[in-house]
Design a protein around this motif. Structure first.
Motif, PDB file in Angstrom:
ATOM      1  N   GLU A   1       0.843  -1.185   0.000  1.00  0.00           N
ATOM      2  CA  GLU A   1       0.000   0.000   0.000  1.00  0.00           C
ATOM      3  C   GLU A   1       0.885   1.244   0.000  1.00  0.00           C
ATOM      4  O   GLU A   1       1.740   1.409   0.867  1.00  0.00           O
ATOM      5  N   GLN A   2       0.691   2.078  -1.006  1.00  0.00           N
ATOM      6  CA  GLN A   2       1.455   3.320  -1.159  1.00  0.00           C
ATOM      7  C   GLN A   2       0.567   4.480  -0.718  1.00  0.00           C
ATOM      8  O   GLN A   2      -0.586   4.582  -1.127  1.00  0.00           O
ATOM      9  N   HIS A   3       1.081   5.368   0.105  1.00  0.00           N
ATOM     10  CA  HIS A   3       0.323   6.508   0.616  1.00  0.00           C
ATOM     11  C   HIS A   3       0.934   7.790   0.042  1.00  0.00           C
ATOM     12  O   HIS A   3       2.125   8.036   0.205  1.00  0.00           O
TER      13      HIS A   3
ATOM     14  N   ASP B   1      -9.927   4.869  -3.926  1.00  0.00           N
ATOM     15  CA  ASP B   1      -8.996   4.688  -2.811  1.00  0.00           C
ATOM     16  C   ASP B   1      -8.425   6.025  -2.340  1.00  0.00           C
ATOM     17  O   ASP B   1      -7.379   6.079  -1.717  1.00  0.00           O
TER      18      ASP B   1
ATOM     19  N   ASP C   1      -4.384   5.902  -0.785  1.00  0.00           N
ATOM     20  CA  ASP C   1      -3.801   4.692  -0.204  1.00  0.00           C
ATOM     21  C   ASP C   1      -4.008   3.634  -1.277  1.00  0.00           C
ATOM     22  O   ASP C   1      -5.049   2.985  -1.328  1.00  0.00           O
TER      23      ASP C   1
ATOM     24  N   ASP D   1      -2.773   0.295  -3.610  1.00  0.00           N
ATOM     25  CA  ASP D   1      -1.947  -0.908  -3.715  1.00  0.00           C
ATOM     26  C   ASP D   1      -1.206  -0.900  -5.044  1.00  0.00           C
ATOM     27  O   ASP D   1      -1.821  -0.788  -6.110  1.00  0.00           O
TER      28      ASP D   1
END
Length: 72
Positions: free
Chosen positions: A3-5, A28, A43, A45
Motif C-alpha cells: 500500500e502506497q500513501h 482509494d 492509499d 496498492d
C-alpha cells in the motif's frame, strides 16, 4: 503489492465530480478542496510508489476527460 500513501494536488479550474473520480478508479482516495486547489490523498496498492502515482494521475485524467476506465 504494497500500500502506497501519497497526495496529489490539482489546481485545474474544471474539476470532475467526485462520482466521476470514483468511477475512473479513484475510490482509494479522500478528496478535499482549499483555496481553489483539490487535494487527493491516496492509499493505493501497487508494486512501487511510481506505479501508484502514475495510475492515480491516469485515473484523474480519465475522470476529467469523461473517458472510460482503462485496465487495473
Amino acid at each position: 503489492m504494497t500500500e502506497q500513501h501519497f497526495e496529489l494536488t490539482n489546481g485545474v479550474p474544471s474539476v470532475p465530480a467526485c462520482d466521476a473520480l470514483v468511477e475512473a478508479g479513484c475510490d482509494d482516495a479522500t478528496f478535499s478542496v482549499k483555496g481553489g486547489l483539490i487535494f487527493a490523498v491516496f492509499d493505493r496498492d501497487a508494486a512501487t510508489m511510481l506505479d501508484a502515482v502514475i495510475a492515480a494521475i491516469e485515473a484523474v485524467e480519465r475522470a476529467g476527460s469523461g473517458g472510460p476506465p482503462r485496465g487495473p
